[in-house]
Design a protein around this motif. Structure first.
Motif, PDB file in Angstrom:
ATOM      1  N   GLY A   1       4.743   8.960   1.022  1.00 20.98           N
ATOM      2  CA  GLY A   1       5.299   8.555   1.217  1.00 20.98           C
ATOM      3  C   GLY A   1       5.969   7.693   1.698  1.00 20.98           C
ATOM      4  N   ASP A   2       4.650   7.193   2.366  1.00 21.46           N
ATOM      5  CA  ASP A   2       4.797   5.809   3.600  1.00 21.46           C
ATOM      6  C   ASP A   2       4.162   4.712   2.362  1.00 21.46           C
ATOM      7  OD1 ASP A   2       6.256   6.944   5.031  1.00 21.46           O
ATOM      8  OD2 ASP A   2       4.340   7.298   6.942  1.00 21.46           O
ATOM      9  N   ALA A   3       4.934   3.762   2.459  1.00 18.82           N
ATOM     10  CA  ALA A   3       4.965   2.606   1.863  1.00 18.82           C
ATOM     11  C   ALA A   3       5.011   0.870   2.839  1.00 18.82           C
ATOM     12  CB  ALA A   3       5.383   1.507   0.890  1.00 18.82           C
ATOM     13  N   VAL A   4       3.401   0.082   2.808  1.00 18.21           N
ATOM     14  CA  VAL A   4       3.407  -0.980   3.450  1.00 18.21           C
ATOM     15  C   VAL A   4       3.443  -2.186   3.099  1.00 18.21           C
ATOM     16  CG1 VAL A   4       2.490  -1.762   6.182  1.00 18.21           C
ATOM     17  CG2 VAL A   4       2.013   1.192   5.951  1.00 18.21           C
TER      18      VAL A   4
ATOM     19  N   LEU B   1       1.090  -1.419   0.111  1.00 15.56           N
ATOM     20  CA  LEU B   1      -0.262  -0.317   0.038  1.00 15.56           C
ATOM     21  C   LEU B   1       0.491   1.132  -0.260  1.00 15.56           C
ATOM     22  CD1 LEU B   1      -2.396   1.522  -0.106  1.00 15.56           C
ATOM     23  CD2 LEU B   1      -3.156   0.765   2.702  1.00 15.56           C
ATOM     24  N   LEU B   2       0.890   1.934  -1.211  1.00 14.59           N
ATOM     25  CA  LEU B   2       1.369   3.537  -1.350  1.00 14.59           C
ATOM     26  C   LEU B   2       1.131   4.839  -1.124  1.00 14.59           C
ATOM     27  CD1 LEU B   2       2.557   2.260  -4.872  1.00 14.59           C
ATOM     28  CD2 LEU B   2       4.095   2.171  -2.509  1.00 14.59           C
ATOM     29  N   ILE B   3       1.379   5.294  -0.194  1.00 12.86           N
ATOM     30  CA  ILE B   3      -0.043   5.994   0.680  1.00 12.86           C
ATOM     31  C   ILE B   3       0.209   7.685  -0.204  1.00 12.86           C
ATOM     32  CG2 ILE B   3      -0.617   7.508   2.283  1.00 12.86           C
ATOM     33  CD1 ILE B   3      -1.570   4.531   2.565  1.00 12.86           C
ATOM     34  N   ILE B   4      -1.214   8.500  -0.925  1.00 13.08           N
ATOM     35  CA  ILE B   4       0.482   9.005  -1.789  1.00 13.08           C
ATOM     36  C   ILE B   4      -0.808  10.170  -1.202  1.00 13.08           C
ATOM     37  CG2 ILE B   4       0.361   8.185  -3.391  1.00 13.08           C
ATOM     38  CD1 ILE B   4      -2.220   8.796  -5.019  1.00 13.08           C
TER      39      ILE B   4
END
Length: 125
Positions: free
Chosen positions: A79-82, A57-60
């Motif tokens: 900018g975070d990716a989980v 999951l890429l938080i845009i």
């Protein structure tokens, strides 16, 4: 659950073909992938469930909280990716809204391209 960053600061400058831009590598797959954009409005929730395949999951835009199998939430923002492995239990929620890109594929290893991008999780508990 693994955490990564794909923000501008992680990017590499591309100048080939007279280009001038930054590229933050995310994922490469050898098999097909399902890619979608998720829009969670205020108080939105992706309920607690098992991942049907490895997924990232890429938080845009926006911010929210994620958790894995433990009942501990971690703050996520643009900018975070989980990354979750297949069958890993997880949940995503937001108070003010969150937009994210989800990529699901049987053959994904985000650490291959995002090496060194691991960040320290921000616990919400």
């Amino acid at each position: 659950m693994e955490f990564y960053r794909f923000d501008k600061e992680r990017g590499r400058r591309i100048t080939k073909f007279d280009s001038d831009f930054l590229m933050s590598p995310i994922i490469q797959t050898a098999q097909g992938a399902h890619i979608g954009c998720m829009y969670l409005e205020a108080d939105g929730l992706i309920g607690y469930h098992q991942a049907v395949s490895p997924q990232i999951l890429l938080i845009i835009a926006g911010e929210g909280e994620v958790r894995g199998e433990a009942n501990e939430y971690f703050k996520v923002e643009a900018g975070d990716a989980v990354f979750w492995q297949k069958d890993e239990w997880h949940e995503t929620k937001t108070t003010n809204g969150l937009t994210g890109i989800v990529i699901e594929s049987e053959d994904m290893k985000p650490s291959f391209l995002m090496t060194g991008s691991l960040k320290i999780p921000r616990s919400c508990n």
